[in-house]
Design a protein around this motif. Structure first.
Motif, mmCIF file in Angstrom:
data_model
loop_
_atom_site.group_PDB
_atom_site.id
_atom_site.type_symbol
_atom_site.label_atom_id
_atom_site.label_comp_id
_atom_site.label_asym_id
_atom_site.label_seq_id
_atom_site.Cartn_x
_atom_site.Cartn_y
_atom_site.Cartn_z
ATOM 1 N N ILE A 440 -7.593 76.636 -36.681
ATOM 2 C CA ILE A 440 -7.208 78.020 -36.972
ATOM 3 C C ILE A 440 -8.326 78.918 -36.442
ATOM 4 O O ILE A 440 -9.481 78.802 -36.883
ATOM 5 N N ARG A 441 -7.976 79.795 -35.497
ATOM 6 C CA ARG A 441 -8.947 80.704 -34.882
ATOM 7 C C ARG A 441 -10.168 79.951 -34.350
ATOM 8 O O ARG A 441 -11.315 80.368 -34.501
ATOM 9 N N HIS A 445 -9.727 73.295 -39.925
ATOM 10 C CA HIS A 445 -9.380 73.509 -41.330
ATOM 11 C C HIS A 445 -8.734 72.237 -41.872
ATOM 12 O O HIS A 445 -8.058 71.513 -41.143
#
Length: 472
Positions: A440-441, A445
């Motif tokens: 994520i980005r 995660h």
């Protein structure tokens, strides 16, 4: 029946009655008292076993020829006679004979007493003050000294000191010994080196001659087993190496957090439990050392190449995500999850076969992260990204979050935004675990399983130390 009229058979029967009663009634702290009392009874029995084994061996000695006890009963040795009569293994019979031989006192043909080699140990053993473990350690350690120094007052004093240490108690209690059997062993070793400081060199030479590591033997179940013998120096090197890997501890997800850690509660509780046994952890540590050595530029080359794992798999199995792979040198297949793990970060050659056995593709190792990418991953992730795992970047592997070969990720693409550092243990389990990784980005995660978090909310992973510590 009075005790003086009881036979050994009567006493044995009574002991069995007491055991049956104890098993039904004794619980809690009473078990500790029971353990002490039964051990006292066991010491008397063990002393008798050692004594009778020594006497049987003496009456079966070779010079008696056909008049020997073992020969008359149809056995070639006293050890085999004892094993058959007492229904024990020959190894057990031999250990009893060996100890009894050193402790046996007797009368000469002239009627004069012939003391045992270790009279203090003999008296303590038959008085029930020490057990056979402590007795064997004392006798064995001092016996290593005698051939070099001879019998002397110093050896007798050492024997007395060790027996005294083995029977010494704390305070007025007669149930708490000051030294355990293992501590007696370490004390005996120190005394041995004091008595014979020049003996360390030849003793170590013997140990070095016995060192070895057997080539694994693969059983019918596909498991490879072997044995090893490590002298003190090699043991020290081995322990120093594996302890450096085993020292990080994975947090226990069930353990309550200490006060003041509320800010980190969500991330700290999102920790996959490490259910490995100590033996499994040790093996994984050894495999890490082997992998690190194999990847070193100084590693030995085989046919000009670094150590490489050859994996054979069919294209059909690879596309369907099921089936097995075959590793050179092993008669047992590995599941496809293992093949997938190896394709993430390992020097393997994956040979793809078609339905008719034709070679479709000979995979190479260009999928591996470069050194610059490894440095970037180390800076971003700080080590294994699984929360609670403290394995540093140098012992981690680069995991493709989206598999290296997949519909949505072009083969050969090895980009930072699809890589995350995982230690070998978590890398091996992430493919089959309910815990999943996603990017994520540009950061990894962790999504916990639904039983841990019904919403399976992604939690930032990694050990990055830069940036704002209180915000995600």
């Amino acid at each position: 029946m009075e005790l003086q009229d009881a036979t050994l058979g009567d006493i044995a029967e009574r002991l069995h009655e007491l055991l049956s009663s104890n098993r039904k009634l004794v619980t809690g702290d009473e078990l500790l008292t029971s353990a002490h009392d039964w051990e006292a009874a066991g010491r008397a029995t063990d002393a008798a076993r050692v004594w009778v084994a020594a006497e049987i061996e003496n009456e079966s000695r070779r010079e008696l020829d056909s008049a020997g006890l073992a020969y008359r009963h149809g056995f070639p040795t006293a050890k085999k006679l004892i094993a058959a009569t007492a229904h024990v293994s020959e190894r057990t019979a031999g250990s009893r004979m060996a100890l009894g031989r050193q402790l046996r006192s007797s009368l000469s043909i002239t009627g004069l007493p012939v003391p045992s080699s270790f009279p203090a140990v003999e008296n303590a053993l038959h008085a029930g003050q020490i057990g056979v473990d402590a007795a064997a350690i004392i006798c064995r350690t001092l016996t290593e000294v005698v051939p070099r120094t001879g019998w002397s007052d110093a050896v007798d004093e050492a024997e007395w000191h060790l027996v005294h240490a083995a029977t010494a108690t704390i305070g007025d209690a007669d149930t708490t010994l000051r030294y355990t059997v293992d501590e007696i062993g370490r004390l005996a070793t120190r005394i041995r080196e004091h008595l014979d400081p020049d003996g360390a060199e030849p003793r170590d030479a013997v140990k070095q001659a016995l060192r070895g590591f057997s080539h694994p033997r693969v059983g019918t179940d596909g498991m490879a087993r072997g044995k090893y013998a490590l002298p003190p120096l090699q043991l020290g090197v081995f322990l120093a190496a594996v302890d450096s890997i085993l020292s990080p501890r994975t947090a226990d997800p069930e353990k309550p957090l200490p006060d003041g850690d509320e800010n980190d509660s969500d991330q700290n509780r999102c920790v996959p439990p490490d259910l490995r046994t100590s033996e499994q952890k040790l093996l994984d540590a050894v495999m890490i050392l082997i992998e690190m050595a194999a990847s070193s530029p100084a590693a030995s080359r085989l046919n000009g190449a670094a150590p490489t794992v050859n994996v054979h798999v069919t294209l059909k199995d690879l596309e369907e995500g099921r089936g097995v792979g075959w590793i050179d040198g092993s008669s047992e297949p590995v599941p496809l999850s293992t093949v997938t793990m190896l394709r993430c970060d390992a020097d393997i050659v994956a040979t793809l076969f078609g339905d008719d056995g034709q070679v479709l593709n000979q995979g190479k190792t260009q999928r591996l992260a470069t050194r610059k990418q490894r440095r970037a991953l180390a800076a971003r992730d700080g080590g294994c990204v699984i929360p609670g795992c403290a394995v540093p970047p140098s012992r981690c592997q680069a995991h493709h979050v989206i598999p290296w070969v997949s519909i949505i990720f072009a083969p050969g693409r090895t980009d930072i935004d699809n890589l995350a550092l995982l230690c070998p243990f978590h890398h091996a389990t992430i493919h089959t675990s309910a815990w999943t990784l996603e990017m994520i980005r540009g950061k990894p995660h962790v999504r916990p399983p639904d039983w841990h978090d019904p919403k399976r909310s992604p939690v930032p992973a990694g050990q990055q130390r830069t940036g704002r510590p209180y915000f995600r």
